[in-house]
Design a protein around this motif. Structure first.
Motif, PDB file in Angstrom:
ATOM      1  N   MET A  25       7.772  -4.687  -3.402  1.00 41.93           N
ATOM      2  CA  MET A  25       8.369  -5.792  -2.662  1.00 41.93           C
ATOM      3  C   MET A  25       9.324  -6.621  -3.521  1.00 41.93           C
ATOM      4  O   MET A  25       9.890  -7.609  -3.046  1.00 41.93           O
ATOM      5  N   GLY A  26       9.462  -6.243  -4.778  1.00 47.71           N
ATOM      6  CA  GLY A  26      10.380  -6.957  -5.658  1.00 47.71           C
ATOM      7  C   GLY A  26       9.926  -8.350  -6.020  1.00 47.71           C
ATOM      8  O   GLY A  26      10.748  -9.250  -6.237  1.00 47.71           O
ATOM      9  N   LEU A  27       8.607  -8.551  -6.128  1.00 46.93           N
ATOM     10  CA  LEU A  27       8.066  -9.880  -6.404  1.00 46.93           C
ATOM     11  C   LEU A  27       7.469  -9.993  -7.809  1.00 46.93           C
ATOM     12  O   LEU A  27       6.708 -10.913  -8.095  1.00 46.93           O
ATOM     13  N   ASN A  28       7.819  -9.053  -8.685  1.00 40.94           N
ATOM     14  CA  ASN A  28       7.264  -9.057 -10.042  1.00 40.94           C
ATOM     15  C   ASN A  28       7.604 -10.317 -10.829  1.00 40.94           C
ATOM     16  O   ASN A  28       6.873 -10.702 -11.742  1.00 40.94           O
ATOM     17  N   MET A  78      -8.793  -3.009  -7.356  1.00 42.86           N
ATOM     18  CA  MET A  78      -8.076  -3.758  -6.321  1.00 42.86           C
ATOM     19  C   MET A  78      -6.720  -4.237  -6.841  1.00 42.86           C
ATOM     20  O   MET A  78      -5.699  -4.120  -6.156  1.00 42.86           O
ATOM     21  N   MET A  79      -6.697  -4.765  -8.057  1.00 39.92           N
ATOM     22  CA  MET A  79      -5.451  -5.311  -8.590  1.00 39.92           C
ATOM     23  C   MET A  79      -4.411  -4.231  -8.858  1.00 39.92           C
ATOM     24  O   MET A  79      -3.211  -4.498  -8.759  1.00 39.92           O
ATOM     25  N   GLN A  80      -4.843  -3.033  -9.191  1.00 39.86           N
ATOM     26  CA  GLN A  80      -3.886  -1.938  -9.388  1.00 39.86           C
ATOM     27  C   GLN A  80      -3.090  -1.687  -8.112  1.00 39.86           C
ATOM     28  O   GLN A  80      -1.875  -1.455  -8.151  1.00 39.86           O
ATOM     29  N   ILE A  81      -3.772  -1.727  -6.980  1.00 39.14           N
ATOM     30  CA  ILE A  81      -3.075  -1.573  -5.693  1.00 39.14           C
ATOM     31  C   ILE A  81      -2.156  -2.761  -5.462  1.00 39.14           C
ATOM     32  O   ILE A  81      -1.016  -2.618  -4.997  1.00 39.14           O
ATOM     33  N   GLY A  82      -2.629  -3.959  -5.810  1.00 40.50           N
ATOM     34  CA  GLY A  82      -1.808  -5.154  -5.669  1.00 40.50           C
ATOM     35  C   GLY A  82      -0.542  -5.093  -6.500  1.00 40.50           C
ATOM     36  O   GLY A  82       0.544  -5.476  -6.043  1.00 40.50           O
ATOM     37  N   ARG A  83      -0.653  -4.604  -7.722  1.00 37.74           N
ATOM     38  CA  ARG A  83       0.516  -4.496  -8.594  1.00 37.74           C
ATOM     39  C   ARG A  83       1.576  -3.571  -7.997  1.00 37.74           C
ATOM     40  O   ARG A  83       2.772  -3.840  -8.084  1.00 37.74           O
ATOM     41  N   LYS A  84       1.134  -2.472  -7.415  1.00 44.69           N
ATOM     42  CA  LYS A  84       2.078  -1.542  -6.786  1.00 44.69           C
ATOM     43  C   LYS A  84       2.788  -2.202  -5.609  1.00 44.69           C
ATOM     44  O   LYS A  84       4.004  -2.043  -5.429  1.00 44.69           O
TER      45      LYS A  84
END
Length: 244
Positions: free
Chosen positions: A105-108, A94-100
Motif C-alpha cells: 500500500m506504499g505506507l512504509n 501476524m506482523m509479517q503479514i502486516g508488513r507485506k
C-alpha cells in the motif's frame, strides 16, 4: 485477577502471553478472512467510527497495540494522516503479514511494526499522542498492567482508543449472539484456520471481558480520565475513549 485473564487458548502450563502468541502465529494465515467473515463485514464500519473519534485531536505519533496484521494501523494512517504509527504485537506471524500489506500500500514511511509485550513496553514515558487497541485488549495477560503501561507512554493530554467485542445484553439479540459465539464461530473458525482452540478461546474471552461501566471504572483506576464508551450494533462491539 479478571475473569478473561484466567482463560487460555491451550491446555498447557505456559503463561497466557506465550499461548496467545502461539495461537496468533497459528491462525495468522486466515485471520483477516475470518475476522471479516465472522462479523459479516460489520466490523469495518465499527473500525471507521472508532478511528474517526480521534480525528478532532489530530494525533501525529501513534501506537497501535495488538496490531495483528495491521488493519487498524492502516485505516488510522488513511483517515487520520499521522506522521508515524508503530504497530506493536507479540506475534511475528501476524506482523509479517502486516508488513507485506503496508509495503503493497506504499505506507512504509508511516507505519512500522515492532515486537512488544503490552505489559512491559520498550518506549519512553510520554511518547505518543494516541494509543489504539482494536480487538486485542481482552488478550492481555494482565489488564491493569497493560493499561498502566499505555498510560505511561502516552503524552499528557493524549488519548487511548479501545474497540472490543462485547456481549449483547437484551433479548433476543443476547440469546441469538450467544448461540452464534458458542457454536457457529468455533465451527467455522476450526474449519478455516485449522486451529481447534483459537475460535473457542476468542468467544470465551469476549464473554468474560469487563464491559461498559465496569471497563470505564478499570480505565479510571489505571489513571485515565474523561472516559466514555459507545456500543455498536446492539452491543456486539464497544468503543472506549479515554484521556491521560
Amino acid at each position: 485477577m479478571y475473569e478473561q485473564e484466567k482463560i487460555k487458548p491451550y491446555h498447557s502450563h505456559e503463561h497466557k502471553r506465550e499461548q496467545v502468541e502461539r495461537m496468533f502465529d497459528s491462525i495468522a494465515h486466515s485471520y483477516d478472512l475470518l475476522n471479516h467473515f465472522l462479523s459479516l463485514g460489520i466490523d469495518k464500519s465499527w473500525r471507521r467510527t472508532a478511528i474517526d473519534s480521534l480525528s478532532p485531536f489530530r494525533p501525529q505519533q501513534m501506537l497501535d497495540i495488538a496490531t495483528g496484521t495491521g488493519d487498524f494501523a492502516i485505516l488510522s494512517a488513511r483517515r487520520l494522516h499521522p506522521e508515524s504509527i508503530i504497530g506493536a504485537d507479540i506475534s511475528e506471524g501476524m506482523m509479517q503479514i502486516g508488513r507485506k500489506k503496508v509495503e503493497e500500500m506504499g505506507l512504509n514511511d508511516v507505519i512500522r511494526f515492532q515486537r512488544e509485550d503490552c505489559g512491559s513496553l520498550s518506549f519512553p514515558d510520554n511518547t505518543f499522542d494516541a494509543v489504539t487497541v482494536a480487538y486485542g485488549v481482552r488478550n492481555f495477560e494482565n489488564l491493569d498492567q497493560g493499561l498502566r503501561e499505555i498510560h505511561r507512554v502516552l503524552k499528557p493530554g493524549g488519548h487511548l482508543l479501545i474497540i472490543e467485542l462485547s456481549s449483547p445484553r437484551h433479548f433476543p439479540i443476547k440469546q441469538v449472539f450467544s448461540i452464534y459465539a458458542r457454536i457457529v464461530m468455533p465451527s467455522i473458525g476450526r474449519l478455516i484456520s485449522k486451529d481447534h482452540s483459537a475460535y473457542t478461546y476468542l468467544p470465551a474471552t469476549m464473554a468474560a471481558f469487563p464491559q461498559g461501566e465496569v471497563m470505564q471504572g478499570i480505565l479510571k483506576k489505571a489513571g485515565f480520565n474523561e472516559v466514555r464508551f459507545k456500543r455498536f450494533t446492539f452491543g456486539i462491539s464497544t468503543m472506549y475513549l479515554a484521556k491521560k
